[in-house]
Scaffold this active site. Structure first.
Site, mmCIF file in Angstrom:
data_model
loop_
_atom_site.group_PDB
_atom_site.id
_atom_site.type_symbol
_atom_site.label_atom_id
_atom_site.label_comp_id
_atom_site.label_asym_id
_atom_site.label_seq_id
_atom_site.Cartn_x
_atom_site.Cartn_y
_atom_site.Cartn_z
ATOM 1 N N ASP A 79 0.835 -1.201 0.000
ATOM 2 C CA ASP A 79 0.000 0.000 0.000
ATOM 3 C C ASP A 79 0.882 1.267 0.000
ATOM 4 O O ASP A 79 1.824 1.352 0.786
ATOM 5 C CB ASP A 79 -0.852 -0.077 1.279
ATOM 6 C CG ASP A 79 -1.954 0.941 1.356
ATOM 7 O OD1 ASP A 79 -2.524 1.282 0.307
ATOM 8 O OD2 ASP A 79 -2.265 1.386 2.481
ATOM 9 N N HIS A 80 0.561 2.217 -0.866
ATOM 10 C CA HIS A 80 1.321 3.483 -0.938
ATOM 11 C C HIS A 80 2.831 3.274 -1.041
ATOM 12 O O HIS A 80 3.611 3.921 -0.321
ATOM 13 C CB HIS A 80 1.003 4.395 0.253
ATOM 14 C CG HIS A 80 -0.394 4.912 0.227
ATOM 15 N ND1 HIS A 80 -0.797 5.951 -0.596
ATOM 16 C CD2 HIS A 80 -1.504 4.516 0.895
ATOM 17 C CE1 HIS A 80 -2.088 6.167 -0.416
ATOM 18 N NE2 HIS A 80 -2.547 5.300 0.471
ATOM 19 N N HIS A 177 -7.850 9.762 4.166
ATOM 20 C CA HIS A 177 -7.309 8.778 5.107
ATOM 21 C C HIS A 177 -7.601 9.252 6.525
ATOM 22 O O HIS A 177 -7.468 10.439 6.824
ATOM 23 C CB HIS A 177 -5.789 8.672 4.959
ATOM 24 C CG HIS A 177 -5.343 8.020 3.694
ATOM 25 N ND1 HIS A 177 -4.574 8.653 2.753
ATOM 26 C CD2 HIS A 177 -5.553 6.769 3.206
ATOM 27 C CE1 HIS A 177 -4.319 7.825 1.762
ATOM 28 N NE2 HIS A 177 -4.905 6.674 2.002
ATOM 29 N N GLY A 178 -7.969 8.329 7.381
ATOM 30 C CA GLY A 178 -8.129 8.667 8.795
ATOM 31 C C GLY A 178 -9.568 8.859 9.217
ATOM 32 O O GLY A 178 -10.504 8.769 8.416
ATOM 33 N N HIS A 205 -9.683 4.721 -1.311
ATOM 34 C CA HIS A 205 -8.866 4.760 -0.085
ATOM 35 C C HIS A 205 -9.657 5.480 0.994
ATOM 36 O O HIS A 205 -10.647 6.152 0.726
ATOM 37 C CB HIS A 205 -7.555 5.510 -0.357
ATOM 38 C CG HIS A 205 -6.528 4.686 -1.052
ATOM 39 N ND1 HIS A 205 -5.315 4.387 -0.501
ATOM 40 C CD2 HIS A 205 -6.541 4.086 -2.268
ATOM 41 C CE1 HIS A 205 -4.628 3.642 -1.332
ATOM 42 N NE2 HIS A 205 -5.342 3.438 -2.423
ATOM 43 N N GLY A 206 -9.165 5.376 2.232
ATOM 44 C CA GLY A 206 -9.801 6.115 3.324
ATOM 45 C C GLY A 206 -11.146 5.538 3.712
ATOM 46 O O GLY A 206 -12.090 6.270 3.988
ATOM 47 N N ASN A 227 -10.107 0.388 0.855
ATOM 48 C CA ASN A 227 -9.033 0.231 1.848
ATOM 49 C C ASN A 227 -9.466 0.722 3.229
ATOM 50 O O ASN A 227 -9.985 1.826 3.359
ATOM 51 C CB ASN A 227 -7.812 1.068 1.446
ATOM 52 C CG ASN A 227 -7.155 0.582 0.174
ATOM 53 O OD1 ASN A 227 -7.628 -0.335 -0.467
ATOM 54 N ND2 ASN A 227 -6.057 1.215 -0.186
ATOM 55 N N VAL A 228 -9.204 -0.111 4.225
ATOM 56 C CA VAL A 228 -9.539 0.255 5.607
ATOM 57 C C VAL A 228 -8.313 0.042 6.500
ATOM 58 O O VAL A 228 -7.717 -1.040 6.481
ATOM 59 C CB VAL A 228 -10.699 -0.618 6.159
ATOM 60 C CG1 VAL A 228 -11.106 -0.153 7.556
ATOM 61 C CG2 VAL A 228 -11.896 -0.607 5.229
ATOM 62 N N THR A 230 -7.447 2.847 9.612
ATOM 63 C CA THR A 230 -7.566 3.546 10.898
ATOM 64 C C THR A 230 -8.526 2.851 11.864
ATOM 65 O O THR A 230 -8.209 2.673 13.042
ATOM 66 C CB THR A 230 -8.040 4.997 10.682
ATOM 67 O OG1 THR A 230 -7.245 5.575 9.665
ATOM 68 C CG2 THR A 230 -7.916 5.821 11.949
HETATM 69 P P1 13P Z 1 -8.228 4.653 6.427
HETATM 70 O O1 13P Z 1 -7.064 4.673 7.370
HETATM 71 O O2 13P Z 1 -8.966 5.938 6.380
HETATM 72 O O3 13P Z 1 -9.098 3.482 6.637
HETATM 73 O O4 13P Z 1 -7.589 4.479 4.959
HETATM 74 C C1 13P Z 1 -6.786 3.370 4.701
HETATM 75 C C2 13P Z 1 -6.192 3.439 3.341
HETATM 76 O O5 13P Z 1 -6.721 4.042 2.449
HETATM 77 C C3 13P Z 1 -4.934 2.701 3.119
HETATM 78 O O6 13P Z 1 -4.412 2.929 1.874
#
Ligand code: 13P
Length: 279
Positions: A79-80, A177-178, A205-206, A227-228, A230
């Site tokens: 990821d990233h 994200h977050g 994402h996020g 994507n999850v 946080t």
């Molecule tokens: P969150 O932390 O908001 O769930 O996003 C995770 C993410 O997009 C990882 O690439």
């Protein structure tokens, strides 16, 4: 063995999404794979650079392969990824997908490097996710929402997808994200325009802190991977802190409730994403 692309295609055709759940500890790994196995749902195990540098890349591969003997539909994504050497290592070791995040580079530089990674990855049967506009925030708890909401530049994204031949694109439709004190809203009308204009698998994402309603709308309008991170981190820390309050000192007594809490959360997400019984 069904490859990850099979599930992207199936999800697109049938209108559901595959969850990417990030991990950096064994409890998180166990929780994610057990939720997937229980609900017969394919899942992607996500590792950011920081997460995999802590957990160990060979360890991640070995555990995925070991677990596949029980339940085969667990996939690994870097990821990233920004470090090209780490990306190549992940591809060589057998990651199913790599996300090259060149969003901090200028457009041409991002395009050039992403294209090279696609060529490299394709030879090894690994998928590539690209990104052109940085998704704001980080996988933590934030007080303030960013001032400006970034939206995908559709023409640029179209050119990027065509020239790089990436498999999937991390899109900007108001997602962050977050987790924030105020809830965020996704711009579904913008997603509809992206879907219409660009033939690529769309990634959101996020996934934390976004309402079920918005997530379901996003899936209905073409998102095939979410994507999850946080929310899983929060659940891990909170349940671990609670478990440590008790008198037990045996790790195998302290950690099972942590695994169960995270697994329940992953199962809830899988249900919202509609991927139950899709393996
Ligand atoms: P969150 O932390 O908001 O769930 O996003 C995770 C993410 O997009 C990882 O690439």
């Amino acid at each position: 063995m069904k490859r990850l692309k099979y599930f992207f295609k199936k999800a697109k055709k049938e209108g559901w999404a595959i969850g990417q759940f990030n991990f950096s500890t064994l409890e998180q790994f166990k929780a994610i794979v057990s939720a997937a196995e229980k609900l017969k749902s394919p899942v992607i195990l996500g590792t950011s650079q920081g997460e995999v540098n802590f957990f160990g890349i060979e360890e991640a591969i070995l555990l995925r392969d070991l677990y596949r003997k029980k339940f085969p539909y667990v996939y690994l994504n870097l990821d990233h990824g920004k470090d090209v050497n780490l990306i190549k290592k992940a591809i060589n070791l057998g990651y199913d997908c790599v996300h090259f995040d060149g969003s901090g580079l200028n457009f041409q530089e991002n395009l050039k490097i992403t294209k090279k990674i696609v060529k490299y990855a394709n030879k090894k049967g690994c998928l590539v996710e690209g990104e052109i506009k940085s998704i704001q925030g980080s996988s933590e708890v934030h007080k303030e929402l960013p001032k400006e909401v970034l939206l995908e530049d559709i023409e640029k994204a179209k050119e990027f997808v065509k020239k790089t031949e990436i498999d999937s694109l991390a899109i900007n439709i108001g997602n962050l994200h977050g987790v924030y004190t105020k809830s965020i809203r996704l711009k579904i009308d913008h997603l509809q325009k992206i879907k219409k204009a660009i033939p690529v698998f769309l990634v959101l994402h996020g996934g934390s802190g976004t309402s079920k309603k918005d997530i379901k709308e996003a899936i209905k309008n073409g998102v095939v991977k979410i994507n999850v991170n946080t929310e899983l981190r929060i659940a891990w820390k909170k349940s671990l802190a609670e478990s440590l309050q008790k008198k037990a000192i045996k790790p195998y007594k302290i950690l099972p409730p942590v695994i169960e809490t995270i697994s329940d959360l992953v199962q809830e997400k899988i249900e919202v994403f509609g991927s139950i019984n899709k393996s």
